[in-house]
Structures are given as structure tokens and as C-alpha cells.
Design a protein around this motif. Sequence first.
Motif, PDB file in Angstrom:
ATOM      1  N   TRP A  37     -21.610  55.095  -5.839  1.00 18.56           N
ATOM      2  CA  TRP A  37     -21.866  53.678  -5.561  1.00 18.56           C
ATOM      3  C   TRP A  37     -20.608  52.981  -5.059  1.00 18.56           C
ATOM      4  N   GLU A  38     -19.455  53.377  -5.620  1.00 24.72           N
ATOM      5  CA  GLU A  38     -18.198  52.767  -5.199  1.00 24.72           C
ATOM      6  C   GLU A  38     -17.822  53.232  -3.792  1.00 24.72           C
ATOM      7  N   LYS A  39     -18.114  54.503  -3.510  1.00 21.55           N
ATOM      8  CA  LYS A  39     -17.846  55.034  -2.170  1.00 21.55           C
ATOM      9  C   LYS A  39     -18.701  54.317  -1.134  1.00 21.55           C
ATOM     10  N   LYS A  40     -19.989  54.128  -1.452  1.00 22.49           N
ATOM     11  CA  LYS A  40     -20.885  53.436  -0.531  1.00 22.49           C
ATOM     12  C   LYS A  40     -20.431  52.000  -0.311  1.00 22.49           C
ATOM     13  N   GLN A  41     -19.989  51.360  -1.384  1.00 22.63           N
ATOM     14  CA  GLN A  41     -19.495  49.990  -1.296  1.00 22.63           C
ATOM     15  C   GLN A  41     -18.288  49.914  -0.360  1.00 22.63           C
ATOM     16  N   ALA A  42     -17.385  50.900  -0.474  1.00 27.07           N
ATOM     17  CA  ALA A  42     -16.207  50.929   0.378  1.00 27.07           C
ATOM     18  C   ALA A  42     -16.594  51.173   1.840  1.00 27.07           C
ATOM     19  N   ILE A  43     -17.547  52.076   2.060  1.00 24.36           N
ATOM     20  CA  ILE A  43     -18.003  52.362   3.427  1.00 24.36           C
ATOM     21  C   ILE A  43     -18.616  51.117   4.057  1.00 24.36           C
ATOM     22  N   ASP A  44     -19.460  50.425   3.307  1.00 25.27           N
ATOM     23  CA  ASP A  44     -20.095  49.210   3.819  1.00 25.27           C
ATOM     24  C   ASP A  44     -19.047  48.160   4.188  1.00 25.27           C
ATOM     25  N   MET A  45     -18.008  48.032   3.344  1.00 25.49           N
ATOM     26  CA  MET A  45     -16.969  47.059   3.630  1.00 25.49           C
ATOM     27  C   MET A  45     -16.228  47.422   4.912  1.00 25.49           C
ATOM     28  N   TYR A  46     -15.912  48.728   5.097  1.00 29.08           N
ATOM     29  CA  TYR A  46     -15.187  49.140   6.300  1.00 29.08           C
ATOM     30  C   TYR A  46     -16.070  49.075   7.549  1.00 29.08           C
ATOM     31  N   VAL A  47     -17.373  49.229   7.390  1.00 31.90           N
ATOM     32  CA  VAL A  47     -18.292  49.016   8.521  1.00 31.90           C
ATOM     33  C   VAL A  47     -18.143  47.576   9.007  1.00 31.90           C
ATOM     34  N   SER A  48     -18.193  46.649   8.075  1.00 33.60           N
ATOM     35  CA  SER A  48     -18.059  45.226   8.420  1.00 33.60           C
ATOM     36  C   SER A  48     -16.677  44.929   8.994  1.00 33.60           C
ATOM     37  N   LEU A  49     -15.646  45.509   8.372  1.00 26.49           N
ATOM     38  CA  LEU A  49     -14.282  45.241   8.812  1.00 26.49           C
ATOM     39  C   LEU A  49     -14.028  45.798  10.216  1.00 26.49           C
ATOM     40  N   LEU A  50     -14.420  47.040  10.457  1.00 26.22           N
ATOM     41  CA  LEU A  50     -14.189  47.648  11.770  1.00 26.22           C
ATOM     42  C   LEU A  50     -14.987  46.937  12.857  1.00 26.22           C
ATOM     43  N   ARG A  51     -16.211  46.538  12.522  1.00 22.82           N
ATOM     44  CA  ARG A  51     -17.018  45.801  13.499  1.00 22.82           C
ATOM     45  C   ARG A  51     -16.341  44.468  13.836  1.00 22.82           C
ATOM     46  N   PHE A  52     -15.883  43.785  12.814  1.00 20.30           N
ATOM     47  CA  PHE A  52     -15.165  42.527  13.026  1.00 20.30           C
ATOM     48  C   PHE A  52     -13.906  42.759  13.846  1.00 20.30           C
ATOM     49  N   PHE A  53     -13.160  43.814  13.503  1.00 21.26           N
ATOM     50  CA  PHE A  53     -11.905  44.100  14.184  1.00 21.26           C
ATOM     51  C   PHE A  53     -12.143  44.356  15.672  1.00 21.26           C
ATOM     52  N   GLY A  54     -13.165  45.147  15.968  1.00 22.34           N
ATOM     53  CA  GLY A  54     -13.474  45.423  17.360  1.00 22.34           C
ATOM     54  C   GLY A  54     -13.842  44.170  18.127  1.00 22.34           C
ATOM     55  N   GLU A  55     -14.648  43.315  17.511  1.00 22.55           N
ATOM     56  CA  GLU A  55     -15.061  42.076  18.163  1.00 22.55           C
ATOM     57  C   GLU A  55     -13.905  41.110  18.344  1.00 22.55           C
ATOM     58  N   SER A  56     -12.969  41.102  17.394  1.00 25.96           N
ATOM     59  CA  SER A  56     -11.849  40.163  17.467  1.00 25.96           C
ATOM     60  C   SER A  56     -10.916  40.452  18.639  1.00 25.96           C
ATOM     61  N   LEU A  57     -10.921  41.693  19.127  1.00 30.66           N
ATOM     62  CA  LEU A  57     -10.033  42.059  20.239  1.00 30.66           C
ATOM     63  C   LEU A  57     -10.491  41.448  21.561  1.00 30.66           C
ATOM     64  N   VAL A  58     -11.778  41.095  21.649  1.00 35.46           N
ATOM     65  CA  VAL A  58     -12.306  40.535  22.909  1.00 35.46           C
ATOM     66  C   VAL A  58     -12.793  39.106  22.718  1.00 35.46           C
ATOM     67  N   ASN A  59     -12.649  38.574  21.546  1.00 31.15           N
ATOM     68  CA  ASN A  59     -13.085  37.203  21.256  1.00 31.15           C
ATOM     69  C   ASN A  59     -11.904  36.430  20.699  1.00 31.15           C
ATOM     70  N   GLU A  60     -11.264  35.638  21.549  1.00 28.72           N
ATOM     71  CA  GLU A  60     -10.060  34.912  21.142  1.00 28.72           C
ATOM     72  C   GLU A  60     -10.356  33.836  20.101  1.00 28.72           C
ATOM     73  N   ASP A  61     -11.606  33.388  20.029  1.00 28.59           N
ATOM     74  CA  ASP A  61     -11.963  32.349  19.061  1.00 28.59           C
ATOM     75  C   ASP A  61     -12.216  32.924  17.666  1.00 28.59           C
ATOM     76  N   LYS A  62     -12.253  34.244  17.565  1.00 31.70           N
ATOM     77  CA  LYS A  62     -12.516  34.899  16.289  1.00 31.70           C
ATOM     78  C   LYS A  62     -11.329  34.666  15.344  1.00 31.70           C
ATOM     79  N   GLU A  63     -11.614  34.321  14.105  1.00 34.95           N
ATOM     80  CA  GLU A  63     -10.529  34.138  13.143  1.00 34.95           C
ATOM     81  C   GLU A  63      -9.777  35.451  12.961  1.00 34.95           C
TER      82      GLU A  63
END
Length: 272
Positions: A37-63
Motif C-alpha cells: 500500500w505504501e509502494k502504491k501510494q509512492a507510485i501515485d504521488m510520483y505519477v502526479s509529480l512527473l506529470r506536473f513536472f513535464g507540464e511545467s516545462l512548457v507552461n510558464e504560468d505553472k507554479e
Amino acid sequence: MNLFLRFSTYIGENVESLALEVVEGVLHRLKLDIPQWEKKQAIDMYVSLLRFFGESLVNEDKELVPDFFIDWSKKNAAMQISSNGKISEIAVRYPPTRDVLLEIVTEISIELGLSIKENAFIIKRLNTLLDISLNETIFAFERLFEESREVTQKELAALSAPIIPVKDGVVILPLIGDIDTYRVNYIIEHVIPKIGAMDIHYLIADFSGIYTINVDIAEYLDQIGSMLQLMGICVLTTGLRPELAQIVVNSRINISSINTFANVKKALESVK
């Protein structure tokens, strides 16, 4: 197509496998075996983080740092506090996490043909994310630790100075453990008002359970006794061992004003 856009698209299309690679890579380097359960929780968090990170590189308005990542960092701190863990147990995970993530983004950069400068920009953004996460975790841990310690201090202070009624108009105040400034202030702010609200004529302050005390604390306790006397309560002192009595002698306390008895039984016998 803009190279950063290609990088962002690659992240988005492979985000789940990349998140799994990060988690497994970190666990392998730290030689950790965590619940599923902890592993899945970590994977879900990194899915969100990596998706955000990728989007932030092409979206200057992204926090620069997403709120969910800061919340996740704070939750890590809260979990450590609740399990009596150490902040170092979280901090040691950041270097291998950083290494795994930097290796992954560098491999992607090479595969997509990004320049050294472009890869350096991506790495800098990633380092900023991790640094802020670590800082937020430490800040949250320190705040929660102080809150937890304050609660514990209050609980110990309450246990160290209980009010025990023994008969009409008479209570015993056994002082227990190490008496410091915090506990003296607790007695003044919480115990004295409770005693004042009771129909009390005699209070027996028993020192037999005190481990340590110094001259300053002895004088504070004497001031508390004076406060009680002004409230019309006669204070009887018991359990002053030789070393405690010596501290009282060395202080500025007027010894002749202290009603002292060898033990609680003797003090009770004196109460009419």
C-alpha cells in the motif's frame, strides 16, 4: 516540435512506468522493503509529480512547486511524528531519489536529443522541486515535534502536581519528578486556580517525590505558597529530604515561615 514539448509529451505518455522506475530504484538503493500500500501510494504521488513536472516545462504560468507535493511532504513529516520516527529517516531518502530522477531525465534528454544546456535547465528545475520538498518536510516535522512536545509537557506537568482531596477542607499536592520553570508556571496557571475554586483550608505540599530542584525553583515554589496563604489557605510542607532542605537553606526563603512535617501522616495529624 519544441524539444521541451517533446520532453513533456514523453513524460506524459510514460508517466506510470517512469513513476514505478523511480520508486523501485529508490527502494533498491536504500535496500528497503515497504508494504504494498505504501509502494502504491509512492507510485501515485510520483505519477502526479512527473506529470506536473513535464507540464511545467512548457507552461510558464505553472507554479514552480505543486500544492499536492508540499502536502505530501508535510504528511511524511506527520507520519514520522505519529510513529515516533526521526527526520533523518526521511532525509536519507532524498539523495537516492535525486540520483534516480536525475538519471532518468538525463537518459530521456539524450534519447530526445536535448542539449547540455537544456538538460541542465531540467535538472535545475527538478533539484528545486526536491529541495523545497525536503525543506517543507523538515519545517513541518519541527513544528509538529514542538506541538507534540508541548502536549507531552502539559500531560507530565498535570501528572507531576495532582490535587488529592483527603478530607473536608484539606488537599494534598504531591510534587513529583523534576520540577522546572515550565512546571512551576503550570502550577501557577492551572493548579492554583483550581485550588482557589475549591473550599480549601489546608494544603499539604509533599516534596518526597521530587527528584531535583534548584534554588530558583525553590523560591518560585515559596512564592506559590505565599499566594495560597493570601487566599486564606494554610500551607504545610512535607517530605523535604536533607538535600532539598539544604537548597531551601541556601535560598532567600524565610525558613521560619514554613510549616514543615516529616511526612504527610504527621501533617494530617496536625490539622484540626
